[in-house]
Design a protein around this motif. Structure first.
Motif, PDB file in Angstrom:
ATOM      1  N   GLU B 177       0.837  -1.206   0.000  1.00 40.75           N
ATOM      2  CA  GLU B 177       0.000   0.000   0.000  1.00 40.75           C
ATOM      3  C   GLU B 177       0.876   1.263   0.000  1.00 40.75           C
ATOM      4  O   GLU B 177       0.606   2.209  -0.737  1.00 40.75           O
ATOM      5  CB  GLU B 177      -0.933  -0.011   1.218  1.00 40.75           C
ATOM      6  N   THR B 182       1.348   4.702  -2.740  1.00 37.80           N
ATOM      7  CA  THR B 182       1.293   5.986  -2.028  1.00 37.80           C
ATOM      8  C   THR B 182       2.608   6.770  -2.130  1.00 37.80           C
ATOM      9  O   THR B 182       2.646   7.856  -2.710  1.00 37.80           O
ATOM     10  CB  THR B 182       0.924   5.763  -0.553  1.00 37.80           C
ATOM     11  N   PHE B 183       3.683   6.216  -1.580  1.00 35.75           N
ATOM     12  CA  PHE B 183       4.943   6.974  -1.511  1.00 35.75           C
ATOM     13  C   PHE B 183       5.439   7.490  -2.867  1.00 35.75           C
ATOM     14  O   PHE B 183       5.933   8.625  -2.942  1.00 35.75           O
ATOM     15  CB  PHE B 183       6.042   6.127  -0.845  1.00 35.75           C
ATOM     16  N   PHE B 185       3.987   8.774  -5.136  1.00 33.10           N
ATOM     17  CA  PHE B 185       3.179   9.897  -5.616  1.00 33.10           C
ATOM     18  C   PHE B 185       3.189  11.066  -4.639  1.00 33.10           C
ATOM     19  O   PHE B 185       2.379  11.985  -4.740  1.00 33.10           O
ATOM     20  CB  PHE B 185       1.752   9.406  -5.908  1.00 33.10           C
ATOM     21  N   GLU B 186       4.090  11.021  -3.687  1.00 37.52           N
ATOM     22  CA  GLU B 186       4.234  12.129  -2.749  1.00 37.52           C
ATOM     23  C   GLU B 186       5.720  12.296  -2.446  1.00 37.52           C
ATOM     24  O   GLU B 186       6.550  11.506  -2.900  1.00 37.52           O
ATOM     25  CB  GLU B 186       3.411  11.862  -1.471  1.00 37.52           C
ATOM     26  N   ARG B 206       3.115  13.673  -8.978  1.00 38.67           N
ATOM     27  CA  ARG B 206       2.423  14.228  -7.802  1.00 38.67           C
ATOM     28  C   ARG B 206       1.224  15.086  -8.181  1.00 38.67           C
ATOM     29  O   ARG B 206       0.344  15.298  -7.349  1.00 38.67           O
ATOM     30  CB  ARG B 206       3.401  15.065  -6.974  1.00 38.67           C
ATOM     31  N   THR B 207       1.219  15.586  -9.402  1.00 42.39           N
ATOM     32  CA  THR B 207       0.204  16.594  -9.728  1.00 42.39           C
ATOM     33  C   THR B 207      -0.697  16.246 -10.910  1.00 42.39           C
ATOM     34  O   THR B 207      -1.759  16.851 -11.040  1.00 42.39           O
ATOM     35  CB  THR B 207       0.885  17.948 -10.049  1.00 42.39           C
ATOM     36  N   GLU B 209      -3.483  15.078 -12.637  1.00 44.76           N
ATOM     37  CA  GLU B 209      -4.739  14.558 -12.070  1.00 44.76           C
ATOM     38  C   GLU B 209      -5.208  13.226 -12.640  1.00 44.76           C
ATOM     39  O   GLU B 209      -5.591  12.341 -11.875  1.00 44.76           O
ATOM     40  CB  GLU B 209      -5.850  15.591 -12.228  1.00 44.76           C
ATOM     41  N   ARG B 212      -3.182  10.555 -10.982  1.00 45.88           N
ATOM     42  CA  ARG B 212      -3.465  10.404  -9.553  1.00 45.88           C
ATOM     43  C   ARG B 212      -4.825   9.748  -9.314  1.00 45.88           C
ATOM     44  O   ARG B 212      -5.003   8.940  -8.401  1.00 45.88           O
ATOM     45  CB  ARG B 212      -3.415  11.764  -8.831  1.00 45.88           C
ATOM     46  N   ARG B 213      -5.805  10.108 -10.141  1.00 38.64           N
ATOM     47  CA  ARG B 213      -7.136   9.489  -9.999  1.00 38.64           C
ATOM     48  C   ARG B 213      -7.056   7.999 -10.285  1.00 38.64           C
ATOM     49  O   ARG B 213      -7.638   7.175  -9.560  1.00 38.64           O
ATOM     50  CB  ARG B 213      -8.124  10.156 -10.962  1.00 38.64           C
ATOM     51  N   GLY B 216      -5.196   6.183  -7.496  1.00 38.03           N
ATOM     52  CA  GLY B 216      -6.074   6.092  -6.327  1.00 38.03           C
ATOM     53  C   GLY B 216      -7.080   4.959  -6.472  1.00 38.03           C
ATOM     54  O   GLY B 216      -7.348   4.214  -5.523  1.00 38.03           O
ATOM     55  N   GLU B 217      -7.622   4.822  -7.668  1.00 30.56           N
ATOM     56  CA  GLU B 217      -8.595   3.746  -7.898  1.00 30.56           C
ATOM     57  C   GLU B 217      -7.925   2.371  -7.780  1.00 30.56           C
ATOM     58  O   GLU B 217      -8.527   1.434  -7.240  1.00 30.56           O
ATOM     59  CB  GLU B 217      -9.246   3.935  -9.278  1.00 30.56           C
ATOM     60  N   LYS B 219      -5.316   1.716  -5.910  1.00 30.52           N
ATOM     61  CA  LYS B 219      -5.049   1.522  -4.479  1.00 30.52           C
ATOM     62  C   LYS B 219      -6.311   1.031  -3.772  1.00 30.52           C
ATOM     63  O   LYS B 219      -6.265   0.104  -2.959  1.00 30.52           O
ATOM     64  CB  LYS B 219      -4.559   2.837  -3.854  1.00 30.52           C
ATOM     65  N   TRP B 220      -7.424   1.655  -4.094  1.00 27.06           N
ATOM     66  CA  TRP B 220      -8.695   1.238  -3.497  1.00 27.06           C
ATOM     67  C   TRP B 220      -8.991  -0.231  -3.851  1.00 27.06           C
ATOM     68  O   TRP B 220      -9.411  -1.022  -2.994  1.00 27.06           O
ATOM     69  CB  TRP B 220      -9.819   2.151  -3.986  1.00 27.06           C
TER      70      TRP B 220
END
Lengths: 421, 421
Positions: B177, B182-183, B185-186, B206-207, B209, B212-213, B216-217, B219-220
């Motif tokens: 995870e 996560t890491f 992207f930050e 990091r930016t 969109e 990142r979307r 995120g999906e 990761k979920w």
């Protein structure tokens, strides 16, 4: 452990021995025990002080079999434990909308909780055409608070995973898997078709590919997407309400599942209630359009309220922790874009599950009173046809229906179209 | 239980006391113990009979901390139990591609298994440009057999739910995870950027969109979609191969997760290997295009092989039981339409996870040798830029890329485009 139903006097004696219940009912030596409830699954009693009837509790005894059938249809005794755990969990998250649990005894399959004596089962209230001014607000609060706080958006990963492992509810999930997602779409002996429902409508449920594909995808999501602790059976019979208060009861189907299953169940039952008005209002000499409009407004309001509160809890949590679920700081455009996507997907899931829940209430074993109560077979079949038509559209178009406003408009449109039955 | 690494003589003495191992190594009183392995996580030994070196086993000891760092980075001791359980489960489903387990001892954090002495780690074989004629066939068989048989498509609901509850792997999931989803992207201190990688490429992770979307999906999905028992770390370092045989090792990350995480991991690592050829072949004076083409063919072949075998197992199971997952009889058009949708969604998941796995290998803590081995910083950065560009396209376009042929074509296109670094 064999199950034995209490007699009234045995139950009264048992309750007197429980300090938390005793405190609630007072010192009165005489307790009044009245059996209530629908009697399909459980034994439910109101117990009150004979001297001060305001002091009362409700007792629910859940035998390890389907009461309707008897020991030939066993149910897991764990269902009471699951219900108690979920009531406590939901009660901690949303105390204003969950009855308090005073006592639970898994040996006796029994739970003692807050009596909701000025509240009625919402399904019945909707049949009677009651306007509940706070319903959408209350239900959306319950949904937002419970669905958010059980998920990875809020819980630490270890707490979430422990909860998933602890809240497995195999037998009651199987009932849903079969009765909601499978049997209605095949020639299963448990299905019950109303006499005037055209055979073509039943055939379509078995053969229409876009529908079958969509239902299959919802079944897969139900069985695999362990997103949060869902109520699992959030129809209008699982809600007790009056014009001021709203309580969610009976979470014995609770498990880690997809959020949209709860939002979808509630919306599905509002839509069933809406379509059934064509009978209930006309026999009462009223124009059904008024209450139908109110019900469709509730569909929109409960979703809007839910989406706003859920996203609000999420934003607040990310601000407090300083960190977005997707990584990086809170309040970035990327975090907000992900949140918007998430809510869009959740709406699509909601509509897909709503469609499944509507269909099972038309052709499956377990019906709803607002439809079975339609005495005219032809009117009933027309209402059922409309429900099936809308359900199919919700399932097949769930990703295209980009807003709840579009859903309400679609529901109004199907309501206005002629049906032949 | 404190962990203590065995000395060679202690290990030999221990193994002599285990009948199953003793039978394997023979009566020879002298055992040769050689420590091998990369040493980041585990202690790995080859143990063989001094008289007959063909008689040998491999011993893996997994201390409850990261060996590289020491006790300051604890790892759960359960990881060895998870690995043993997964090896046995995968071995039962696909014995031809999983090393045999002779003995496991969770008190000693130790496992004794089949030695693969004529096989090499696939990642190294690919760096050396070896053509494995059966690789795609073997890996696709492993993927199809393991991913299908752990899922609701095959298991009874109660068996599946028990498996989900039993295979929770909290700590190792958390590593994924963090490090995969996560890491990267930050601005995390564990990230490692190669010197010539443009800052704009890091900033974009990091930016941007859409990226990142999509991440995120994924990761979920990783955290919520408990579809089957996945290997959880199926990169080319978890495969041992020669030109005839292929074995999957190291399933300590195994948990109930999304199928596409395994298929995506393997494809991601083929793509990393492909893009890294620009260096390895040129320094060896070879045209990289030949082996790059072979690698892209493997991407297509492993997916085609997997999809065909998975759907074949599924059809066969439905025919045998006479019943489709979606309800109704087997072999209906609706059942086949659902299957096609399922495989399409699984391809989209595969591409999304492949994109995440590629990105983490470029900017995250754990790198891959085919890229860190590129000595020329500018060439390395160009390769990395291409990997990031392809990964982003896989993530963002994962639902539009309707076939694996389109994926291979995209990969070839990105390979042909100029990059500036």
């Amino acid at each position: 452990m064999r199950f034995e139903a209490f007699s009234s006097s045995e139950l009264a004696a048992y309750l007197r021995g429980i300090p938390a219940v005793h405190a609630r009912l007072g010192d009165d030596s005489e307790l009044q025990v009245v059996e209530v409830g629908d009697g399909n699954l459980n034994y439910v009693y109101y117990v009150s002080s004979a001297r001060d009837p305001q002091r009362s509790v409700v007792v629910k005894q859940a035998p390890p079999f389907l009461r309707l059938v008897g020991e030939g249809w066993p149910l897991p005794r764990e269902r009471m434990e699951r219900e108690v755990a979920a009531l406590r969990r939901f009660g901690a998250l949303c105390p204003q909308h969950v009855p308090r649990v005073y006592h639970a005894d898994s040996e006796k399959f029994l739970i003692v909780m807050q009596r909701l004596d000025s509240h009625r089962v919402l399904r019945q209230g909707l049949i009677d055409g009651i306007v509940y001014p706070h319903l959408a607000d209350h239900v959306s609060t319950f949904l937002a608070r419970t669905l958010f706080h059980g998920s990875d958006l809020y819980l630490a990963p270890d707490a979430k995973k422990a909860a998933v492992g602890g809240d497995i509810n195999t037998e009651l999930c199987r009932i849903t898997e079969d009765l909601v997602f499978t049997f209605p779409f095949e020639d299963d002996p448990s299905n019950v078709y109303s006499p005037a429902l055209p055979a073509a409508a039943v055939e379509r449920l078995r053969t229409h590919e876009p529908l079958r594909r969509a239902v299959g995808e919802m079944k897969w999501a139900f069985m695999n997407h362990a997103e949060t602790l869902v109520h699992g059976d959030l129809h209008t019979g699982s809600i007790m309400a009056n014009e001021r208060e709203t309580y969610v009861i009976d979470p014995e189907f609770a498990f880690y599942g997809p959020m949209g299953f709860d939002t979808g169940a509630f919306i599905a039952n509002l839509l069933l209630a809406c379509y059934a008005r064509d009978w209930h209002d006309r026999v009462a000499g009223r124009d059904p359009a008024v209450y139908q409009r109110w019900l469709l407004e509730q569909v929109a309001q409960v979703w809007h309220g839910f989406a706003e509160k859920f996203a609000g809890l999420w934003r607040m949590h990310e601000r407090e922790t300083g960190r977005a679920y997707i990584g990086g700081p809170a309040d970035t455009r990327a975090a907000e874009a992900f949140r918007e996507d998430f809510m869009r997907r959740l709406l699509a899931d909601t509509l897909g599950f709503a469609g499944c829940k509507m269909i099972r209430r038309i052709v499956g074993m377990a019906k709803v009173a607002e439809i079975t109560g339609i005495k005219d077979e032809v009117v009933r079949a027309r209402v059922e046809m409309r429900c099936l038509r809308l359900a199919e559209a919700l399932l097949v178009q769930r990703r295209e229906l980009a807003s709840i406003g579009a859903v309400a408009a679609l529901a109004a449109q199907v309501l206005a179209e002629p049906v032949e039955a």
